[in-house]
Design a protein around this motif. Structure first.
Motif, mmCIF file in Angstrom:
data_model
loop_
_atom_site.group_PDB
_atom_site.id
_atom_site.type_symbol
_atom_site.label_atom_id
_atom_site.label_comp_id
_atom_site.label_asym_id
_atom_site.label_seq_id
_atom_site.Cartn_x
_atom_site.Cartn_y
_atom_site.Cartn_z
ATOM 1 N N ASP A 111 43.622 51.132 36.669
ATOM 2 C CA ASP A 111 43.573 52.112 37.748
ATOM 3 C C ASP A 111 44.943 52.695 38.057
ATOM 4 O O ASP A 111 45.063 53.594 38.887
ATOM 5 N N ARG A 112 45.997 52.213 37.381
ATOM 6 C CA ARG A 112 47.353 52.667 37.669
ATOM 7 C C ARG A 112 47.950 53.499 36.532
ATOM 8 O O ARG A 112 49.154 53.708 36.490
ATOM 9 N N ILE A 113 47.113 53.944 35.619
ATOM 10 C CA ILE A 113 47.632 54.722 34.505
ATOM 11 C C ILE A 113 46.588 55.762 34.105
ATOM 12 O O ILE A 113 45.374 55.540 34.271
ATOM 13 N N GLU A 114 47.043 56.900 33.606
ATOM 14 C CA GLU A 114 46.118 57.902 33.100
ATOM 15 C C GLU A 114 45.352 57.325 31.912
ATOM 16 O O GLU A 114 45.934 56.646 31.061
ATOM 17 N N PRO A 115 44.041 57.569 31.834
ATOM 18 C CA PRO A 115 43.249 56.969 30.756
ATOM 19 C C PRO A 115 43.796 57.229 29.356
ATOM 20 O O PRO A 115 43.817 56.327 28.509
ATOM 21 N N SER A 116 44.260 58.444 29.096
ATOM 22 C CA SER A 116 44.767 58.758 27.756
ATOM 23 C C SER A 116 46.023 57.959 27.439
ATOM 24 O O SER A 116 46.190 57.459 26.318
ATOM 25 N N ALA A 117 46.911 57.804 28.423
ATOM 26 C CA ALA A 117 48.123 57.018 28.208
ATOM 27 C C ALA A 117 47.785 55.543 28.027
ATOM 28 O O ALA A 117 48.388 54.853 27.199
ATOM 29 N N GLY A 118 46.804 55.074 28.793
ATOM 30 C CA GLY A 118 46.380 53.684 28.656
ATOM 31 C C GLY A 118 45.811 53.396 27.281
ATOM 32 O O GLY A 118 46.079 52.344 26.686
ATOM 33 N N ARG A 119 45.022 54.335 26.770
ATOM 34 C CA ARG A 119 44.439 54.144 25.439
ATOM 35 C C ARG A 119 45.521 54.084 24.364
ATOM 36 O O ARG A 119 45.425 53.296 23.417
ATOM 37 N N LEU A 120 46.566 54.909 24.509
ATOM 38 C CA LEU A 120 47.654 54.877 23.537
ATOM 39 C C LEU A 120 48.366 53.537 23.548
ATOM 40 O O LEU A 120 48.696 52.984 22.487
ATOM 41 N N ARG A 121 48.619 52.993 24.735
ATOM 42 C CA ARG A 121 49.273 51.684 24.816
ATOM 43 C C ARG A 121 48.360 50.590 24.277
ATOM 44 O O ARG A 121 48.812 49.662 23.605
ATOM 45 N N GLU A 122 47.084 50.695 24.583
ATOM 46 C CA GLU A 122 46.115 49.718 24.089
ATOM 47 C C GLU A 122 46.087 49.734 22.554
ATOM 48 O O GLU A 122 46.056 48.669 21.909
ATOM 49 N N GLU A 123 46.104 50.936 21.975
ATOM 50 C CA GLU A 123 46.095 51.057 20.514
ATOM 51 C C GLU A 123 47.374 50.486 19.915
ATOM 52 O O GLU A 123 47.341 49.825 18.865
ATOM 53 N N ARG A 124 48.493 50.707 20.573
ATOM 54 C CA ARG A 124 49.760 50.191 20.042
ATOM 55 C C ARG A 124 49.772 48.666 20.082
ATOM 56 O O ARG A 124 50.236 48.018 19.142
ATOM 57 N N LEU A 125 49.272 48.095 21.158
ATOM 58 C CA LEU A 125 49.178 46.641 21.229
ATOM 59 C C LEU A 125 48.294 46.108 20.102
ATOM 60 O O LEU A 125 48.651 45.156 19.401
ATOM 61 N N SER A 126 47.127 46.732 19.924
ATOM 62 C CA SER A 126 46.159 46.232 18.947
ATOM 63 C C SER A 126 46.644 46.409 17.511
ATOM 64 O O SER A 126 46.428 45.532 16.667
ATOM 65 N N ASN A 127 47.304 47.535 17.236
ATOM 66 C CA ASN A 127 47.680 47.854 15.863
ATOM 67 C C ASN A 127 49.035 47.297 15.460
ATOM 68 O O ASN A 127 49.374 47.308 14.267
ATOM 69 N N ASP A 128 49.790 46.832 16.433
ATOM 70 C CA ASP A 128 51.136 46.355 16.111
ATOM 71 C C ASP A 128 51.381 44.969 16.692
ATOM 72 O O ASP A 128 51.298 43.970 15.994
ATOM 73 N N TYR A 129 51.619 44.896 17.981
ATOM 74 C CA TYR A 129 52.136 43.670 18.568
ATOM 75 C C TYR A 129 51.087 42.574 18.736
ATOM 76 O O TYR A 129 51.431 41.403 18.832
ATOM 77 N N TRP A 130 49.819 42.918 18.790
ATOM 78 C CA TRP A 130 48.750 41.919 18.821
ATOM 79 C C TRP A 130 48.039 41.785 17.476
ATOM 80 O O TRP A 130 47.079 41.032 17.358
ATOM 81 N N LYS A 131 48.489 42.535 16.478
ATOM 82 C CA LYS A 131 47.782 42.572 15.203
ATOM 83 C C LYS A 131 47.676 41.176 14.569
ATOM 84 O O LYS A 131 46.635 40.821 14.004
ATOM 85 N N TYR A 132 48.742 40.405 14.647
ATOM 86 C CA TYR A 132 48.731 39.059 14.055
ATOM 87 C C TYR A 132 47.598 38.230 14.637
ATOM 88 O O TYR A 132 46.861 37.550 13.916
ATOM 89 N N MET A 133 47.423 38.286 15.957
ATOM 90 C CA MET A 133 46.376 37.506 16.615
ATOM 91 C C MET A 133 44.989 38.078 16.318
ATOM 92 O O MET A 133 44.047 37.326 16.067
ATOM 93 N N ILE A 134 44.875 39.403 16.341
ATOM 94 C CA ILE A 134 43.578 40.036 16.077
ATOM 95 C C ILE A 134 43.119 39.739 14.652
ATOM 96 O O ILE A 134 41.936 39.469 14.409
ATOM 97 N N ASP A 135 44.049 39.759 13.717
ATOM 98 C CA ASP A 135 43.703 39.440 12.333
ATOM 99 C C ASP A 135 43.204 38.009 12.182
ATOM 100 O O ASP A 135 42.533 37.685 11.198
ATOM 101 N N ARG A 136 43.511 37.151 13.146
ATOM 102 C CA ARG A 136 43.099 35.750 13.105
ATOM 103 C C ARG A 136 41.971 35.449 14.085
ATOM 104 O O ARG A 136 41.731 34.298 14.409
ATOM 105 N N GLY A 137 41.303 36.505 14.552
ATOM 106 C CA GLY A 137 40.076 36.318 15.308
ATOM 107 C C GLY A 137 40.120 36.632 16.780
ATOM 108 O O GLY A 137 39.090 36.564 17.453
ATOM 109 N N SER A 138 41.300 36.949 17.341
ATOM 110 C CA SER A 138 41.363 37.299 18.757
ATOM 111 C C SER A 138 40.646 38.625 19.006
ATOM 112 O O SER A 138 40.626 39.501 18.151
#
Length: 227
Positions: free
Chosen positions: A177-204
């Protein structure tokens, strides 16, 4: 006579008793049927936005009452481990132990006290035979942060929970509720595709906490699916 397991558990508890100091929290009546869910985050070097990521708010929404102390967002609230116990809606003979953990301070690199609290709190759970069901790992999507911190924090959590535990992790984003939806989606994608990728690749799995009880339970339900 004690069994081998009882001797081992007694030794573990005797060692942890020496580390307990006034104000520490422990699970005094742990049961072998308990399912423990840890709510974690990292302490981030703040650029813009609030510091508190919303773990206490998440737990309060989950249980439907104000169990955890949640103050204004100008500072992180949780400095000691807190927990609350509720019945497992899927199994009346089981309890869910929801744990609000302090953040690791990756700015000042002073984590020994947090590690000590973890060790003291987890020892009775281990002795009772309680199951660590999973980890809910929260990130404030509205706040700017230095991403190198995430990598260092990941190493700490791997040591605590084991390198093969990521299949039972939920990676949640908060403060939508504190960020524009489009900006939030970009940050979410960056987390998923980069900084959380190691965990997501292992089932997170990734979820959004939208400040509702249903969105909190969506995460817990997914953990319970794998228990």
């Amino acid at each position: 006579m004690f069994s081998t397991a009882e001797h081992r558990n007694k030794k573990v508890w005797n060692e942890q008793e020496k580390a307990i100091i006034r104000g520490d929290t422990i699970l005094e009546d742990g049961r072998s049927s308990d399912i423990v869910i840890l709510c974690m985050t990292w302490a981030k070097l703040r650029i813009l936005g609030p510091q508190g990521v919303g773990k206490s708010t998440f737990i309060n929404k989950l249980v439907g009452r104000n169990e955890m102390k949640a103050v204004d967002d100008r500072r992180a609230c949780t400095t000691n481990i807190q927990h609350t116990i509720m019945n497992n809606p899927r199994n009346p003979d089981q309890r869910l132990v929801i744990v609000d953990t302090p953040s690791f301070d990756l700015v000042h690199d002073d984590n020994m006290e947090t590690l000590r609290q973890f060790s003291v709190w987890l020892a009775p759970c281990y002795i009772a035979g309680a199951k660590i069901g999973g980890v809910i790992y929260l990130q404030d999507v509205s706040a700017g942060f230095r991403y190198w911190i995430a990598h260092r924090n990941l190493e700490i959590y791997q040591k605590l929970c084991g390198p093969d535990s990521f299949h039972s992790w939920i990676l949640g984003t908060t403060k939508w509720d504190r960020i524009e939806p489009s900006a939030g989606r970009l940050r979410e994608e960056r987390l998923s595709n980069d900084y959380w990728k190691y965990m997501i690749d292992r089932g997170s799995l990734t979820y959004r906490f939208e400040n509702t009880r249903r969105s909190a339970w969506n995460m817990v339900d997914k953990i319970l699916d794998g228990v």
